[in-house]
Design a protein around this motif. Structure first.
Motif: not given
Length: 129
Positions: A59-61, A6, A2-3, A63, A8, A33, A108
């Motif tokens: 995962l896309p940003a 996002t 994860s960032t 989500t 994970s 989303s 996120p």
């Protein structure tokens, strides 16, 4: 991984009827989303000998919701076929739940490990670490 933008996801499956990991179960990951958004199927994997999916897609940003779909019927069919070779009189019905779909909310930057505890007539999930 994860960032800050996002989340994970990881998972594993334990077959509680035998106390062992469930190998070879197909797992598909979907995301959306927002509650009203359509699900986007991101891809999938299969559990390894340790019952883990180590290569689920990122995962896309943005989500907000994730769905893990576990195709458990083929796993139980194979397990039943293997058991019948050893003891042909053992003819139980296989899996009562042919599929397991788990949907959960994400934020996120968080990592979500979602184990599936599985047996032929029931299942349980929880947020692991």
């Amino acid at each position: 991984m994860s960032t800050s933008a996002t989340a994970s996801v990881s998972t594993h499956i334990l077959d509680t009827s035998v106390g062992r990991p469930a190998e070879g179960v197909a797992v598909h990951l979907s995301a959306r989303s927002g509650r009203e958004a359509d699900w986007q199927r991101l891809g999938g994997s299969a559990t390894d000998a340790d019952g883990r999916c180590k290569d689920l897609p990122a995962l896309p940003a943005a989500t907000t919701h994730v769905r893990l779909d576990f195709a458990v019927e083929p796993y139980f069919e194979k397990k039943q076929a293997d058991a019948q070779q050893d003891a042909p009189a053992n003819r139980d019905s296989g899996a009562f739940f042919p599929e397991v779909a788990i949907t959960f909310a994400v934020k996120p930057g968080e990592h979500y490990h979602v184990p599936l505890l599985l047996n032929p007539f029931g299942y349980s999930v929880y947020r692991g670490s």
